[in-house]
Design a protein around this motif. Structure first.
Motif, PDB file in Angstrom:
ATOM      1  N   UNK A 116     -13.079  52.473 -21.298  1.00 18.64           N
ATOM      2  CA  UNK A 116     -14.074  51.670 -20.589  1.00 18.64           C
ATOM      3  C   UNK A 116     -13.580  51.367 -19.186  1.00 18.64           C
ATOM      4  N   UNK A 117     -14.528  51.177 -18.269  1.00 15.24           N
ATOM      5  CA  UNK A 117     -14.202  50.819 -16.889  1.00 15.24           C
ATOM      6  C   UNK A 117     -13.672  49.393 -16.849  1.00 15.24           C
ATOM      7  N   UNK A 118     -12.516  49.205 -16.214  1.00 10.25           N
ATOM      8  CA  UNK A 118     -11.921  47.873 -16.108  1.00 10.25           C
ATOM      9  C   UNK A 118     -11.897  47.375 -14.660  1.00 10.25           C
ATOM     10  N   UNK A 119     -12.116  48.257 -13.708  1.00  8.94           N
ATOM     11  CA  UNK A 119     -12.130  47.829 -12.308  1.00  8.94           C
ATOM     12  C   UNK A 119     -12.828  48.893 -11.467  1.00  8.94           C
ATOM     13  N   UNK A 120     -13.441  48.436 -10.362  1.00  5.28           N
ATOM     14  CA  UNK A 120     -14.096  49.338  -9.423  1.00  5.28           C
ATOM     15  C   UNK A 120     -13.782  48.884  -8.006  1.00  5.28           C
ATOM     16  N   UNK A 121     -13.767  49.846  -7.082  1.00  7.75           N
ATOM     17  CA  UNK A 121     -13.560  49.536  -5.666  1.00  7.75           C
ATOM     18  C   UNK A 121     -14.455  50.442  -4.842  1.00  7.75           C
ATOM     19  N   UNK A 122     -14.959  49.901  -3.746  1.00  9.26           N
ATOM     20  CA  UNK A 122     -15.813  50.687  -2.859  1.00  9.26           C
ATOM     21  C   UNK A 122     -14.958  51.538  -1.932  1.00  9.26           C
ATOM     22  N   UNK A 123     -15.318  52.806  -1.807  1.00  9.34           N
ATOM     23  CA  UNK A 123     -14.730  53.695  -0.815  1.00  9.34           C
ATOM     24  C   UNK A 123     -15.874  54.341  -0.052  1.00  9.34           C
ATOM     25  N   UNK A 124     -15.566  55.079   1.001  1.00  6.91           N
ATOM     26  CA  UNK A 124     -16.626  55.636   1.834  1.00  6.91           C
ATOM     27  C   UNK A 124     -17.517  56.576   1.027  1.00  6.91           C
ATOM     28  N   UNK A 125     -18.836  56.435   1.164  1.00  4.76           N
ATOM     29  CA  UNK A 125     -19.745  57.342   0.458  1.00  4.76           C
ATOM     30  C   UNK A 125     -19.876  58.696   1.138  1.00  4.76           C
ATOM     31  N   UNK A 126     -19.242  58.856   2.297  1.00 10.08           N
ATOM     32  CA  UNK A 126     -19.324  60.111   3.030  1.00 10.08           C
ATOM     33  C   UNK A 126     -18.036  60.913   2.821  1.00 10.08           C
ATOM     34  N   UNK A 127     -18.122  62.194   3.005  1.00 10.38           N
ATOM     35  CA  UNK A 127     -16.941  63.024   2.826  1.00 10.38           C
ATOM     36  C   UNK A 127     -16.568  63.144   1.357  1.00 10.38           C
ATOM     37  N   UNK A 128     -15.278  63.316   1.096  1.00  7.51           N
ATOM     38  CA  UNK A 128     -14.839  63.450  -0.288  1.00  7.51           C
ATOM     39  C   UNK A 128     -13.388  63.005  -0.409  1.00  7.51           C
ATOM     40  N   UNK A 129     -12.989  62.700  -1.618  1.00  8.58           N
ATOM     41  CA  UNK A 129     -11.614  62.298  -1.897  1.00  8.58           C
ATOM     42  C   UNK A 129     -10.767  63.550  -2.093  1.00  8.58           C
ATOM     43  N   UNK A 130      -9.683  63.652  -1.345  1.00  5.82           N
ATOM     44  CA  UNK A 130      -8.814  64.821  -1.445  1.00  5.82           C
ATOM     45  C   UNK A 130      -7.679  64.614  -2.434  1.00  5.82           C
TER      46      UNK A 130
END
Length: 257
Positions: A116-130
């Protein structure tokens, strides 16, 4: 991973059968990933939970939506499937029993026992995670992100590095890494972050460019650069792993400069 005659996707598992450095690695078998009721039609990323001996495999399910398949590594049978949106890569924190899932706009931490999800954080919605890295000692989570910007005239492609605390995924620090390229996922260890980077510059002849590979060592808290290890021109580090027993890093070079 290979398609069968019917077009299904398979997972191939291999293991080293002895601890000797000269021992051969043996293929144990291939297992379908699209069997009902659990299925991933297009597997894209994978992480191994060493504490529970489970493989987490992210991809697309039957409906075409994101799905994460959990497979028991001992029985080689799927045991669960989650509909949590995932991105690349899945990253496992063995000390805390967590899987980190980055997507465009959100970084999620999942408890592998509760699934289950225990935490969330906002990151940029543009581009991608490398890349995503976790320091086993501190639990700090590092996200390397390739972004897109628009100033009204032209596009920019900055790279960002973010550090989140393990508890609650609270953002602790961020820094821009300019427009340099990064050839692999970061590695976090002992309060340091190691980044395989590529510096691109103008070559000696008209229209030519030069690639120079580097391993950058950053302070794990401030994200300040402490050291740069130059790999030479015509080099492009494409990946890096740490052998914790010998405290040795190994970097692959795409061009062998």
């Amino acid at each position: 991973m290979r398609p069968s005659a019917a077009g299904s996707l398979w997972l191939s598992l291999a293991c080293t059968v002895a601890s000797s450095a000269s021992a051969a690695t043996t293929l144990l078998g291939s297992y379908p990933l699209n069997d009902s009721p659990y299925a991933v039609m297009y597997p894209m990323t994978m992480a191994y939970d060493s504490g529970r001996s489970e493989l987490w495999i992210g991809g697309q399910g039957h409906s075409g939506k994101d799905a994460t398949l959990i497979l028991d590594a001992l029985s080689r049978k799927p045991v669960a499937q989650l509909s949590v949106p995932h991105g690349y890569p899945l990253t496992f924190d063995s000390a805390r029993g967590r899987i980190y899932m980055p997507t465009r706009g959100t970084l999620r931490a999942l408890d592998t026992a509760a699934r289950a999800v225990v935490a969330e954080a906002a990151i940029s919605p543009f581009g991608y995670v490398q890349g995503v890295a976790v320091d086993p000692a501190s639990g700090d989570v590092y996200v390397l992100q390739f972004d897109y910007t628009w100033n009204g005239t032209s596009y920019g492609y900055p790279r960002w590095l973010h550090r989140f605390a393990a508890d609650g995924l609270v953002l602790r620090s961020s820094r821009t890494l300019g427009s340099d390229s990064f050839g692999g996922e970061p590695v976090a260890h002992g309060g340091r972050l190691y980044l395989p980077a590529i510096r691109i510059s103008t070559g000696p002849s008209a229209g030519s460019i030069v690639y120079s590979g580097e391993i950058r060592v950053l302070d794990g808290t401030s994200l300040a650069t402490l050291q740069t290890v130059h790999l030479g021109t015509s080099s492009w580090p494409s990946g890096m792993v740490l052998d914790q027993d010998s405290q040795t890093f190994y970097a692959s070079d795409l061009y062998g400069g």
